[in-house]
Scaffold this motif. Structure first.
Motif, PDB file in Angstrom:
ATOM      1  N   ILE A 294       0.872  -1.169   0.000  1.00 23.47           N
ATOM      2  CA  ILE A 294       0.000   0.000   0.000  1.00 23.47           C
ATOM      3  C   ILE A 294       0.913   1.223   0.000  1.00 23.47           C
ATOM      4  CG2 ILE A 294      -1.724   1.301   1.339  1.00 23.47           C
ATOM      5  CD1 ILE A 294      -2.775  -1.353   0.251  1.00 23.47           C
ATOM      6  N   LEU A 295       0.553   2.217  -0.784  1.00 24.09           N
ATOM      7  CA  LEU A 295       1.279   3.493  -0.807  1.00 24.09           C
ATOM      8  C   LEU A 295       0.363   4.587  -0.283  1.00 24.09           C
ATOM      9  CD1 LEU A 295       2.926   3.260  -4.341  1.00 24.09           C
ATOM     10  CD2 LEU A 295       3.981   2.747  -2.134  1.00 24.09           C
ATOM     11  N   VAL A 296       0.909   5.422   0.572  1.00 24.09           N
ATOM     12  CA  VAL A 296       0.139   6.511   1.148  1.00 24.09           C
ATOM     13  C   VAL A 296       0.846   7.824   0.827  1.00 24.09           C
ATOM     14  CG1 VAL A 296      -0.767   7.508   3.279  1.00 24.09           C
ATOM     15  CG2 VAL A 296      -0.677   5.003   3.000  1.00 24.09           C
ATOM     16  N   ASN A 297       0.071   8.769   0.323  1.00 26.02           N
ATOM     17  CA  ASN A 297       0.574  10.110   0.038  1.00 26.02           C
ATOM     18  C   ASN A 297      -0.199  11.110   0.886  1.00 26.02           C
ATOM     19  OD1 ASN A 297       2.381   9.291  -2.036  1.00 26.02           O
ATOM     20  ND2 ASN A 297       0.655   9.127  -3.428  1.00 26.02           N
ATOM     21  N   VAL A 298       0.537  11.991   1.550  1.00 24.31           N
ATOM     22  CA  VAL A 298      -0.094  13.010   2.391  1.00 24.31           C
ATOM     23  C   VAL A 298       0.551  14.353   2.085  1.00 24.31           C
ATOM     24  CG1 VAL A 298      -0.555  13.799   4.739  1.00 24.31           C
ATOM     25  CG2 VAL A 298      -0.496  11.334   4.248  1.00 24.31           C
ATOM     26  N   ILE A 299      -0.295  15.327   1.791  1.00 19.81           N
ATOM     27  CA  ILE A 299       0.129  16.723   1.748  1.00 19.81           C
ATOM     28  C   ILE A 299      -0.728  17.446   2.773  1.00 19.81           C
ATOM     29  CG2 ILE A 299       0.368  18.830   0.388  1.00 19.81           C
ATOM     30  CD1 ILE A 299       0.596  17.062  -2.103  1.00 19.81           C
ATOM     31  N   ALA A 300      -0.069  18.049   3.744  1.00 15.55           N
ATOM     32  CA  ALA A 300      -0.756  18.781   4.804  1.00 15.55           C
ATOM     33  C   ALA A 300      -0.407  20.258   4.684  1.00 15.55           C
ATOM     34  CB  ALA A 300      -0.351  18.248   6.172  1.00 15.55           C
ATOM     35  N   TYR A 301      -1.425  21.072   4.623  1.00 18.61           N
ATOM     36  CA  TYR A 301      -1.245  22.517   4.555  1.00 18.61           C
ATOM     37  C   TYR A 301      -1.601  23.109   5.916  1.00 18.61           C
ATOM     38  CZ  TYR A 301      -1.468  21.720  -0.492  1.00 18.61           C
ATOM     39  OH  TYR A 301      -1.240  21.278  -1.758  1.00 18.61           O
ATOM     40  N   GLY A 302      -0.756  23.990   6.404  1.00 10.72           N
ATOM     41  CA  GLY A 302      -1.035  24.575   7.701  1.00 10.72           C
ATOM     42  C   GLY A 302      -0.193  25.789   7.979  1.00 10.72           C
ATOM     43  N   ARG A 303      -0.247  26.196   9.233  1.00  8.83           N
ATOM     44  CA  ARG A 303       0.460  27.402   9.655  1.00  8.83           C
ATOM     45  C   ARG A 303       1.287  27.127  10.912  1.00  8.83           C
ATOM     46  NH1 ARG A 303      -1.430  31.066   6.203  1.00  8.83           N
ATOM     47  NH2 ARG A 303      -3.563  30.866   5.465  1.00  8.83           N
TER      48      ARG A 303
ATOM     49  N   LEU B  62      -3.150   4.099  -2.034  1.00  9.79           N
ATOM     50  CA  LEU B  62      -3.021   3.462  -3.346  1.00  9.79           C
ATOM     51  C   LEU B  62      -2.623   1.994  -3.209  1.00  9.79           C
ATOM     52  CD1 LEU B  62      -0.970   6.318  -5.025  1.00  9.79           C
ATOM     53  CD2 LEU B  62      -3.455   6.014  -5.059  1.00  9.79           C
ATOM     54  N   LYS B  63      -3.188   1.173  -4.101  1.00  9.46           N
ATOM     55  CA  LYS B  63      -2.841  -0.246  -4.190  1.00  9.46           C
ATOM     56  C   LYS B  63      -2.192  -0.456  -5.563  1.00  9.46           C
ATOM     57  CE  LYS B  63      -6.008  -3.144  -2.563  1.00  9.46           C
ATOM     58  NZ  LYS B  63      -7.333  -3.788  -2.357  1.00  9.46           N
ATOM     59  N   PRO B  64      -0.862  -0.525  -5.627  1.00  8.26           N
ATOM     60  CA  PRO B  64      -0.180  -0.578  -6.918  1.00  8.26           C
ATOM     61  C   PRO B  64      -0.096  -1.968  -7.554  1.00  8.26           C
ATOM     62  CG  PRO B  64       1.424  -0.409  -5.175  1.00  8.26           C
ATOM     63  CD  PRO B  64       0.070  -0.296  -4.527  1.00  8.26           C
ATOM     64  N   GLU B  65      -0.426  -3.011  -6.835  1.00  8.51           N
ATOM     65  CA  GLU B  65      -0.200  -4.359  -7.378  1.00  8.51           C
ATOM     66  C   GLU B  65      -1.471  -5.179  -7.543  1.00  8.51           C
ATOM     67  OE1 GLU B  65       2.561  -5.742  -4.430  1.00  8.51           O
ATOM     68  OE2 GLU B  65       4.253  -4.742  -5.401  1.00  8.51           O
ATOM     69  N   ILE B  66      -2.626  -4.601  -7.351  1.00 11.67           N
ATOM     70  CA  ILE B  66      -3.840  -5.393  -7.280  1.00 11.67           C
ATOM     71  C   ILE B  66      -4.484  -5.687  -8.642  1.00 11.67           C
ATOM     72  CG2 ILE B  66      -5.394  -3.455  -6.865  1.00 11.67           C
ATOM     73  CD1 ILE B  66      -5.562  -6.891  -5.200  1.00 11.67           C
ATOM     74  N   ILE B  67      -4.406  -4.775  -9.582  1.00 10.70           N
ATOM     75  CA  ILE B  67      -5.044  -4.968 -10.877  1.00 10.70           C
ATOM     76  C   ILE B  67      -3.970  -4.966 -11.954  1.00 10.70           C
ATOM     77  CG2 ILE B  67      -6.677  -4.023 -12.558  1.00 10.70           C
ATOM     78  CD1 ILE B  67      -8.309  -2.986 -10.235  1.00 10.70           C
ATOM     79  N   PRO B  68      -3.861  -6.074 -12.694  1.00  5.36           N
ATOM     80  CA  PRO B  68      -2.843  -6.162 -13.755  1.00  5.36           C
ATOM     81  C   PRO B  68      -2.976  -5.031 -14.775  1.00  5.36           C
ATOM     82  CG  PRO B  68      -3.893  -8.289 -13.384  1.00  5.36           C
ATOM     83  CD  PRO B  68      -4.672  -7.285 -12.597  1.00  5.36           C
ATOM     84  N   ASN B  69      -1.848  -4.625 -15.302  1.00  5.86           N
ATOM     85  CA  ASN B  69      -1.780  -3.594 -16.338  1.00  5.86           C
ATOM     86  C   ASN B  69      -2.350  -2.252 -15.884  1.00  5.86           C
ATOM     87  OD1 ASN B  69      -0.668  -5.514 -18.208  1.00  5.86           O
ATOM     88  ND2 ASN B  69      -2.741  -6.329 -18.417  1.00  5.86           N
ATOM     89  N   THR B  70      -2.247  -2.010 -14.585  1.00  2.00           N
ATOM     90  CA  THR B  70      -2.697  -0.750 -14.000  1.00  2.00           C
ATOM     91  C   THR B  70      -1.611  -0.276 -13.047  1.00  2.00           C
ATOM     92  OG1 THR B  70      -4.984  -1.527 -14.080  1.00  2.00           O
ATOM     93  CG2 THR B  70      -4.529   0.336 -12.651  1.00  2.00           C
ATOM     94  N   GLU B  71      -1.223   0.975 -13.152  1.00  2.00           N
ATOM     95  CA  GLU B  71      -0.167   1.479 -12.266  1.00  2.00           C
ATOM     96  C   GLU B  71      -0.588   1.382 -10.803  1.00  2.00           C
ATOM     97  OE1 GLU B  71       2.644   5.413 -11.577  1.00  2.00           O
ATOM     98  OE2 GLU B  71       1.239   5.398 -13.232  1.00  2.00           O
ATOM     99  N   TYR B  72      -1.798   1.835 -10.507  1.00  2.00           N
ATOM    100  CA  TYR B  72      -2.358   1.707  -9.162  1.00  2.00           C
ATOM    101  C   TYR B  72      -3.835   2.054  -9.207  1.00  2.00           C
ATOM    102  CZ  TYR B  72      -1.472   6.762  -9.104  1.00  2.00           C
ATOM    103  OH  TYR B  72      -1.418   8.091  -9.421  1.00  2.00           O
TER     104      TYR B  72
END
Length: 122
Positions: free
Chosen positions: A28-37, A95-105
């Protein structure tokens, strides 16, 4: 506004609704962008939005019991991040990068403000 980025946090875990997903951990891949002060020109990590806390939180999923929905993981990341009162907006992907063939994620994501989170309206 400040932006904290944690991209492609990788964890192997049991996740998914299919029979084969119960038998083998998957990436599993996790992407986080946090905006704050946070404090302007911080002097120590406590004055920052700390990306290592978010990475450690996600890496902690490695030994947890099976989770059927990645949406569950998405909500957990959002709830964890908004514990920091300096964060105003989040952009999160699971994101699940390996679950569906011929799909990046495949995956889910949310762009959510603190107000939307507080009101549970996203």
């Amino acid at each position: 506004m400040f932006k904290m980025i944690a991209k492609n946090i990788e964890v192997n875990m049991f996740v998914g609704i299919h029979d084969f997903e119960y038998r083998k951990k998957q990436k599993i891949l996790v992407n986080v962008i946090a905006y704050g002060r946070p404090k302007f020109q911080p002097n120590n990590i406590s004055e920052c939005i700390d990306y290592s806390r978010i990475c450690d939180f996600v890496h902690g999923w490695t030994n947890r019991e099976h989770v059927e929905l990645i949406e569950t993981l998405l909500h957990e990341v959002i709830e964890f991040c908004f514990r920091d009162p300096r964060i105003e907006v989040l952009d999160v992907e699971i994101l699940k990068p390996e679950i569906i063939p011929n799909t990046e994620y495949v995956g889910v994501g949310a762009y959510i403000t603190r107000e939307e989170f507080n009101n549970k309206t996203f």
